[in-house]
Design a protein around this motif. Structure first.
Motif, short mmCIF file in Angstrom:
data_model
loop_
_atom_site.label_atom_id
_atom_site.label_comp_id
_atom_site.label_asym_id
_atom_site.label_seq_id
_atom_site.Cartn_x
_atom_site.Cartn_y
_atom_site.Cartn_z
N LEU A 1 0.85 -1.18 0.00
CA LEU A 1 0.00 0.00 0.00
C LEU A 1 0.89 1.23 0.00
N VAL B 1 0.58 5.09 0.72
CA VAL B 1 -0.38 5.95 1.40
C VAL B 1 0.17 7.37 1.43
N ALA C 1 -6.77 -1.90 2.60
CA ALA C 1 -6.52 -0.51 2.22
C ALA C 1 -7.75 0.35 2.53
N VAL D 1 -9.06 4.64 -2.66
CA VAL D 1 -8.14 3.53 -2.83
C VAL D 1 -8.18 3.13 -4.29
N VAL E 1 -4.79 6.08 -1.26
CA VAL E 1 -4.04 4.83 -1.18
C VAL E 1 -3.95 4.19 -2.55
N ARG F 1 -8.04 3.50 5.07
CA ARG F 1 -8.50 4.80 4.60
C ARG F 1 -9.67 5.30 5.43
N THR G 1 -2.57 0.59 -4.38
CA THR G 1 -2.22 -0.78 -4.00
C THR G 1 -1.58 -1.50 -5.17
#
Length: 529
Positions: A396, A398, A460, A520, A486, A464, A488
């Motif tokens: 992830l 972020v 994720a 995400v 985020v 979040r 991924t």
């Protein structure tokens, strides 16, 4: 009988003279030999001078023979005392007062004897009586004073022997016992001669009794090795070593303890009596008294709180292999143990500091999460494990949304508070094996070992959502409601190595930012939230 006694006394004189010469020649090897030589010299003179008393010679010669015999008597008594004291203590040297008494009293007695024909205080009568005639004396007051002093000196000698035997090791007790046995013969015989003259036909056989003593003493000193080996070696070795030495006989009784042992036991166990003669189990552990299959053993123990000992135990046996007991040697290693403990504590502290420094080098000082240096190592390790096990690895990327605006509006301190809050939320959401890293600024990376694409998306979204729920006070009553975007990526689908996997997650993160933030986005283009 009187005619037969003359050659007997002559033989006694010859035996004592020969024994005295042998003892004198051994004086350098055996401390007691000098005193023994003195005993034999006195007895040789005493026995030799007694010969004319039992021959048909003028009465004047017999009288002066009796008077001269006092030289041998006193020399024998003083030497026996010195012999006993040397046995009790091989390093014995008479003090000035003792020397004065041992010299002054004999000199005064001999002076009284030499002048006895004028005052008759030693012998009130000394003439021939009976048929056949024999020399017979009646004792005066000075004779009894002389006799009492001799008995007192001999009694003191016996007392020292008894005391020495009580404290001596088994190997020495038998030899001291020989000296005590020899001392008993003349004491008993002389008492009979003085108190019951008729028992031996009014003949003074005291020199012959003391000759027995001299021969027994000579055997103990010259043949049994008394003082030549055991006590001297003991005094030179056991009493000078700093280790505690305890000798236990085959029956489990303590027969000897050196000075260091007594000091150690007195300090550690003040409740104990004198250890010699008491059962060893009173202060030695069962381990110290257990069987010794190999003849010896050793171990360390804390004898009493704060006293650490290194113990060595050795079995002792005679020349036939029969067990005589054991020797327990204990060395005080308390200071070494304390030093070792201090070193171990210091090494442990150094190790903790080193570990702390190592940990600090891979930790972000603001948030407490791992830093980019740790990420490089951790990501390489997890990729290797995933490849080896054929499993997946989620990543992830972020980023805190509009973080610059927080700094510009509320200041950098407020920005730090937001970063700490976000890091805390990420860290609290980690499961076993997960890794949360602050890469720098407002960027974070999370590694999710074993997570597939669906699990990565779910995790994720959870993170979040948790970050969006934060309310961070930043001073002045203001609250900041941060959000994160985020991106991924999943190994191996989105990247086979670290660089490609991180790049895929970054592309997805940029897509989430471009799509309006607080979202995400997966590397494969899927959008959640």
């Amino acid at each position: 009988m009187q005619d037969l006694l003359a050659p007997v006394f002559a033989l006694s004189a010859a035996l004592n003279a020969a024994t005295g010469v042998i003892a004198w020649r051994r004086r350098r090897a055996t401390p007691a030999a000098t005193a023994l030589a003195g005993v034999c010299a006195g007895l040789a003179l005493w026995s030799g001078i007694s010969v004319p008393v039992h021959l048909d010679v003028p009465v004047a010669v017999q009288r002066w023979s009796v008077y001269c015999s006092f030289v041998g008597v006193l020399g024998c008594v003083v030497s026996l005392y010195l012999l006993a004291r040397t046995v009790a203590d091989p390093h014995f040297r008479p003090a000035r007062r003792q020397r004065a008494v041992l010299v002054a009293v004999p000199v005064l007695v001999l002076a009284a004897v030499a002048t006895d024909p004028w005052h008759h205080l030693v012998f009130t009568q000394l003439d021939r009586v009976g048929d056949p005639p024999r020399l017979e004396g009646r004792f005066g007051p000075l004779f009894w004073v002389h006799t009492a002093w001799c008995y007192a000196v001999l009694a003191s000698a016996v007392a020292h022997l008894l005391h020495a035997r009580r404290r001596a090791p088994v190997a020495v007790r038998r030899q001291i016992g020989s000296l005590l046995l020899g001392a008993g013969v003349p004491l008993a015989g002389n008492v009979a001669v003085v108190t019951r003259p008729d028992v031996f036909g009014s003949q003074d056989l005291t020199p012959l009794f003391f000759t027995v003593t001299a021969l027994v003493d000579a055997r103990a000193v010259l043949r049994q090795g008394l003082l030549r080996v055991v006590p001297v070696a003991r005094a030179a070795v056991l009493e000078t070593v700093t280790d505690a030495v305890v000798v236990v006989d085959a029956g489990g009784t303590v027969v000897d303890v050196n000075a260091a042992g007594r000091t150690m036991l007195t300090g550690a166990r003040p409740d104990l009596p004198d250890p010699v003669g008491v059962p060893a189990r009173s202060f030695l552990s069962p381990r110290a008294l257990a069987d010794l299959p190999c003849g010896h053993t050793g171990y360390a123990l804390e004898y009493v709180p704060g006293l650490h000992l290194d113990v060595r135990i050795t079995a002792i046996a005679d020349h036939r292999g029969r067990a005589l007991g054991r020797v327990v040697v204990a060395r005080d290693v308390t200071e070494q143990v304390r030093t070792r403990q201090r070193l171990e504590d210091q090494l442990a502290l150094v190790e903790r500091l080193r570990a702390q420094l190592a940990e600090d080098s891979v930790r972000d000082p603001l948030t407490g999460l791992h830093n980019r240096r740790f990420l490089d190592t951790a990501l390489a390790t997890e990729l290797e494990r995933a490849a080896r096990q054929g499993s997946s690895l989620g990543v992830l990327a972020v980023d805190v949304d509009r973080f610059k605006a927080v700094n510009d509006t509320h200041g950098h301190a407020a920005g730090d508070e937001v970063l700490v809050a976000i890091a805390g939320t990420l860290g609290s959401g980690m499961r076993r094996g997960d890794v949360a890293v602050r890469c720098g600024g407002e960027e974070f990376v999370v590694l999710l070992p074993g997570a597939d694409a669906r699990a990565v998306h779910r995790r994720a979204e959870e993170l979040r959502t948790a970050c969006a729920a934060l309310r961070v006070p930043v001073g002045g009553g203001a609250l900041v409601r941060p959000t994160v975007s985020v991106g991924t990526a999943v190994h191996p689908a989105d990247g086979a190595d670290a660089a490609s996997l991180l790049a895929a997650a970054d592309r997805a993160l940029y897509a989430a930012k471009a799509a309006g933030r607080d979202q995400v986005v997966a590397a494969d283009g899927l959008v959640a939230g």
